[in-house]
Motif scaffolding. Structure first.
Motif, PDB file in Angstrom:
ATOM      1  N   PHE A 121      41.099   2.455   5.524  1.00 32.96           N
ATOM      2  CA  PHE A 121      40.893   1.759   4.255  1.00 32.96           C
ATOM      3  C   PHE A 121      40.496   3.009   3.201  1.00 32.96           C
ATOM      4  N   LEU A 122      39.424   4.188   3.625  1.00 32.47           N
ATOM      5  CA  LEU A 122      39.300   4.526   2.243  1.00 32.47           C
ATOM      6  C   LEU A 122      40.091   5.955   1.726  1.00 32.47           C
ATOM      7  N   VAL A 123      40.576   6.694   2.611  1.00 32.68           N
ATOM      8  CA  VAL A 123      41.195   7.877   1.706  1.00 32.68           C
ATOM      9  C   VAL A 123      42.610   7.313   0.710  1.00 32.68           C
ATOM     10  N   ILE A 141      49.760   4.689   5.806  1.00 34.25           N
ATOM     11  CA  ILE A 141      50.353   4.262   7.077  1.00 34.25           C
ATOM     12  C   ILE A 141      51.507   5.115   6.568  1.00 34.25           C
ATOM     13  N   GLY A 142      52.130   5.166   5.658  1.00 37.29           N
ATOM     14  CA  GLY A 142      53.458   6.212   6.632  1.00 37.29           C
ATOM     15  C   GLY A 142      53.424   7.288   6.807  1.00 37.29           C
ATOM     16  N   ALA A 143      52.188   8.268   6.643  1.00 40.78           N
ATOM     17  CA  ALA A 143      52.415   9.387   6.436  1.00 40.78           C
ATOM     18  C   ALA A 143      51.469   9.138   9.000  1.00 40.78           C
ATOM     19  N   LEU A 144      50.721   8.041   8.956  1.00 42.21           N
ATOM     20  CA  LEU A 144      50.222   8.007  10.136  1.00 42.21           C
ATOM     21  C   LEU A 144      51.693   7.781  11.022  1.00 42.21           C
ATOM     22  N   SER A 153      37.101   7.205  18.098  1.00 42.38           N
ATOM     23  CA  SER A 153      38.346   7.623  17.600  1.00 42.38           C
ATOM     24  C   SER A 153      39.114   6.415  16.744  1.00 42.38           C
ATOM     25  N   TRP A 154      39.528   5.513  17.345  1.00 40.47           N
ATOM     26  CA  TRP A 154      40.199   4.310  16.808  1.00 40.47           C
ATOM     27  C   TRP A 154      39.252   3.889  15.887  1.00 40.47           C
ATOM     28  N   THR A 155      37.786   4.121  16.322  1.00 38.43           N
ATOM     29  CA  THR A 155      37.096   3.636  14.427  1.00 38.43           C
ATOM     30  C   THR A 155      37.188   3.696  13.765  1.00 38.43           C
ATOM     31  N   ALA A 156      37.319   5.979  13.250  1.00 39.62           N
ATOM     32  CA  ALA A 156      37.056   6.316  12.889  1.00 39.62           C
ATOM     33  C   ALA A 156      38.542   6.712  11.805  1.00 39.62           C
ATOM     34  N   THR A 157      39.586   6.387  12.852  1.00 48.80           N
ATOM     35  CA  THR A 157      41.126   6.402  12.387  1.00 48.80           C
ATOM     36  C   THR A 157      41.186   5.026  11.464  1.00 48.80           C
TER      37      THR A 157
END
Length: 516
Positions: A218-220, A248-251, A209-213
């Motif tokens: 980076f890609l989106v 990053i703000g959305a996260l 899950s961390w890898t996907a996050t």
């Protein structure tokens, strides 16, 4: 043997009739009309034989005999003094302090109460001592240790404690009726409230899950940047920097200042916020659960799980019966556990149950222990817990040397005590109270639980203090000169239309002058 029993027991050369002799004395009276059948046995060379009548024959009638076997009839052992060896083992045996000769008194415990009850029924006396090496007894090559060695060397007649009736011990000892059937269980550290300090704020998501996050982060933003620049309907100027700041703000659960117009850019925009909302919801719910509820699930429910994990050490108290099971296993689960989770050397095993429990408390260690001993001695230790499931189920109790005549007599009395409910009542008397290691309704958080968060903040402050002198140095060398050069440049010339913008739209085809 037919004759007068008085002539046998009063003669100078009277025979020594052992406890389990099979001789029946037919004592004939002077009238020869009555024959008495007698049991005659000796409990000691120096004592008069015990004489008991168990049958009669009268003239012109059948023989009337007791239906009880010899071990039930010969239950009077008055005058017999037994040498016993023992080891303290709650809840089975509780001993007094030993003297300089290792002699002890049996003062309690389940097996101790059974022993004292047998003493009352049979009438023997005893004297107990502890083995010099303080071990229960295992076999190394052809040499035995501990309690077993004391019996084999004829220094003791009986073992009085809960000695496991293992197959290897049955080769050299005789066991009466088992006092209890026991099994061994795994003891592991009780999972606490976010026990792992360094991973307390990262364990909420799995590594995948961390890898996907991270990949998403980076890609989106690149997708947002590409859609914003390639879409002909997009009027918002979205830079790559803005795209990353928005993600990053959305996260961090923040809003956005961008107002995108094109459909493709809006799809990426909405996808970012929905994805980050999903990640945030799952992360915070798991974090809140860990901060408020102490889980009892550690992922280990059997030896098979322990073997698959490979994250724990394993052991048991040295020189107990299950040591032979692991050492003699040539394949299978016990063989793999012994060779993969231990050093393969018995000297590295804990010397006592207390040492094993302490290793469990320190973490990453699983200790195998007899279930009743754990409940009796460590039920108040809330740092550890027992895993359901039992191994090496077997009987436990007293032991005699091979061929001992005492075996049948003790067996008969133990069977009477079992069927009469005496053994069960004595067992209930020595059961410990229920453990009180229950989770509290509200758990106070300590620094150890939120240490990682403060560590990240401290690293951020330290990083800022590192960059501050670098920024000042950069300003003094490069930034100041660039600013001076920029201040010396002439200001831009602004073109001002002579006519207002609205008038310009209405007079597009007129050639009107402009002022500069």
């Amino acid at each position: 043997m037919v004759g007068n029993i008085e002539d046998v027991i009063t003669s100078l050369d009277k025979p020594y009739l052992v406890l389990d002799n099979q001789i029946t004395f037919a004592s004939i009276t002077n009238t020869s009309s009555e024959v008495t059948l007698l049991d005659v046995y000796s409990v000691n060379h120096n004592l008069m034989p015990m004489i008991q009548t168990y049958g009669k024959w009268l003239e012109r009638s059948s023989v009337m005999v007791s239906e009880h076997s010899w071990m039930n009839r010969r239950s009077n052992l008055t005058g017999m003094h037994l040498r016993c060896t023992t080891m303290e083992q709650l809840p089975f045996i509780h001993l007094s302090n030993q003297d300089e000769l290792l002699n002890v008194q049996i003062i309690g415990g389940y097996a101790g109460d059974v022993w004292h009850t047998l003493q009352e029924f049979l009438g023997f006396t005893y004297k107990c001592y502890m083995p010099p090496d303080g071990k229960f007894g295992t076999k190394s090559g052809e040499v035995w240790s501990g309690l077993v060695k004391e019996v084999l060397d004829d220094r003791a007649d009986v073992v009085v404690t809960a000695l496991d009736h293992s197959d290897v011990r049955r080769e050299v000892l005789d066991f009466p009726l088992s006092l209890r059937e026991v099994g061994y269980q795994l003891i592991i550290q009780r999972p606490g409230l976010m026990d792992e300090t360094w991973t307390s704020f990262t364990s909420e998501l799995m590594p995948a899950s961390w890898t996907a996050t991270i990949t998403f982060t980076f890609l989106v933003p690149l997708c947002l940047y590409i859609c914003a620049h390639l879409s002909p309907l997009e009027t918002e100027n979205v830079t790559l920097k803005d795209a990353y700041l928005l993600t990053i703000g959305a996260l961090a659960y923040q809003g956005s200042w961008l107002e995108v117009k094109s459909t493709s850019t809006r799809i990426v925009f909405i996808s970012i916020f929905l994805s980050t909302l999903l990640i945030y919801a799952h992360y915070t719910s798991a974090l809140v659960s860990l901060l408020t509820v102490s889980s009892n699930n550690n992922g280990i429910i059997s030896l098979q799980d322990l073997l698959k994990s490979q994250n724990y050490g394993f052991g048991f108290a040295r020189d107990i019966s299950i040591q032979e099971e692991f050492l003699n296993a040539r394949s299978g689960l016990y063989h793999d556990v012994w060779n993969k989770l231990t050093s393969g050397d018995t000297e590295d095993l804990p010397t006592s149950n207390e040492e094993g429990i302490n290793k469990v408390i320190r973490g990453n260690y699983v200790f195998m222990m007899e279930e009743n001993i754990y409940r009796a001695r460590f039920y108040t230790v809330c740092d550890v817990m027992v895993i359901p499931g039992k191994y090496f189920l077997q009987g436990t109790g007293f032991a005699f040397r091979k061929g001992s005549p005492l075996l049948e007599v003790f067996n008969a009395q133990l069977l009477k005590m079992h069927t009469g409910g005496i053994l069960n009542r004595l067992w209930e008397r020595w059961q410990p109270p229920s453990a009180l290691c229950t989770s509290e309704g509200v758990i106070s958080l300590g620094l150890v639980h939120i240490f990682t968060a403060f560590l990240v903040l401290q690293l951020g402050i330290a990083l800022a203090l590192v960059f501050l002198p670098c920024e000042r140095l950069h300003w003094s060398i490069i930034g100041k000169s660039k600013y001076s050069l920029k201040s010396k440049m002439p200001p831009f010339i602004k073109v001002k239309p002579l006519i207002a913008p609205d008038d310009m739209k209405s007079n597009r085809n007129q050639n009107l002058p402009f002022s500069f």
